[in-house]
Design a protein around this motif. Structure first.
Motif, PDB file in Angstrom:
ATOM      1  N   THR A 149       0.492  -1.406  -0.069  1.00 12.67           N
ATOM      2  CA  THR A 149      -0.031   0.198   0.032  1.00 12.67           C
ATOM      3  C   THR A 149       0.714   1.166   0.349  1.00 12.67           C
ATOM      4  N   GLY A 206      -0.061  -3.692   5.560  1.00 13.53           N
ATOM      5  CA  GLY A 206      -0.520  -2.569   5.074  1.00 13.53           C
ATOM      6  C   GLY A 206      -1.939  -2.404   6.709  1.00 13.53           C
ATOM      7  N   ASP A 259       4.775  -4.650   6.012  1.00 17.04           N
ATOM      8  CA  ASP A 259       3.754  -4.876   4.687  1.00 17.04           C
ATOM      9  C   ASP A 259       4.239  -6.827   4.776  1.00 17.04           C
TER      10      ASP A 259
END
Length: 305
Positions: free
Chosen positions: A9, A92, A58
């Motif tokens: 993201t 994210g 992540d």
């Protein structure tokens, strides 16, 4: 074949990178494998201490707590976690440690792509609609503890198998643990815990991935349907069955979440945040945000101080 890495993201938003993202570091794993497991805290596998500000990750993090209560924020919700509870933080998501509480237990981190796609789907690794906080029953907790300990032992054993077999064993052992965690997660959302592999479930999975890749520029249900080769009616049935939402509401919820993250955790101007989530005109973004939240972007930001 393993699952492809999910969209990062912060990378595809540009402006959103002002919320710091911590990547998975394979070099910090024993033998460089795609998981890390150890005690919580600065000395554990995940070197993010309670003093750090809110941030993204992540990769997947599962925190198995042995003491509590502990308060932990994930995307604007503060969870109170007790002994025996599990916090599942997905890639994210923006979260923050409590600076007042002590984290005691085991941290498990998992690199996207480490598990095969079929297991990713069966365990709901990217089911962001499921709650992060899990409360296993006593018998479930005992089984989870045993499974977690087996995974820990396999992770630490770097000498009895060549790397390829060691990695394969870790994948199988992690799969067993995650299937147990997924069962608890499914129960928390009033599901029966049986992975759904029908066409509707597959359609929703593909739609969810496409939205995650494209929500910063594409808010059109028809465009996603065309991209995926489905009719609008098929998408409506699939998304409603999985989430209770329409496809448009699902897209809007993702856009609003990202806007809230940037408003709360960065100092970016409202106009730049609007551009980052697909609105060239600041006024249109403000109108959209207020329609979905009941507050203007400026008012929402002021409430976070």
């Amino acid at each position: 074949m393993t699952e492809q890495d999910p969209p990062q993201t912060s990378a595809h938003l540009g402006a959103a990178a002002h919320i710091r993202t911590y990547p998975f570091d394979p070099s910090a794993s024993l033998s460089g494998v795609g998981i890390q497991i150890g005690p919580m805290g600065p000395e554990g596998p995940w070197g993010v201490g309670p003093a750090r500000r809110v941030h993204r990750i992540d990769f997947h993090v599962l925190l198995f707590f042995r003491e509590g209560p502990v308060r932990h924020m994930i995307d604007f919700t503060e969870y109170e976690v007790g002994a025996g509870d599990i916090l599942w933080i997905r890639p994210g998501q923006v979260h923050g440690f409590s600076t007042e509480d002590t984290y005691v237990g085991t941290a498990l981190t998992m690199q996207p792509g480490f598990l095969p796609r079929a297991i990713v789907e069966a365990t709901g690794l990217y089911r962001y609609d499921r709650p992060p906080l899990l409360h296993p029953a006593a018998d479930q907790l005992a089984a989870l503890d045993a499974s977690l300990e087996q995974l820990r032992r396999e992770y630490l054993d770097t000498v009895t198998l060549p790397l390829s077999l060691h990695t394969a064993v870790l994948r199988h052992t992690l799969t067993a643990l995650m299937l147990r965690v997924a069962h608890v997660s499914a129960q928390a959302t009033a599901e029966d815990g049986t992975p759904q592999q029908d066409a509707a479930a597959s359609a929703f999975s593909r739609f969810r991935t496409a939205v995650e890749h494209g929500f910063t520029s594409n808010h059109s249900v028809s465009a996603y349907a065309d991209e995926l080769g489905y009719s609008r009616r098929t998408l409506v049935r699939a998304v409603r069955a999985a989430t209770g939402l329409t496809p448009k509401a699902f897209i809007d919820r993702r856009v609003i979440l990202e806007a809230k993250r940037m408003l709360a955790h960065t100092e970016l101007p409202v106009g730049r945040i609007g551009v980052a989530v697909g609105f060239a005109d600041s006024a249109n973004f403000s109108k959209y945000f207020q329609q979905h939240t009941g507050a203007t972007p400026a008012a929402f930001r002021a409430e976070q101080v």
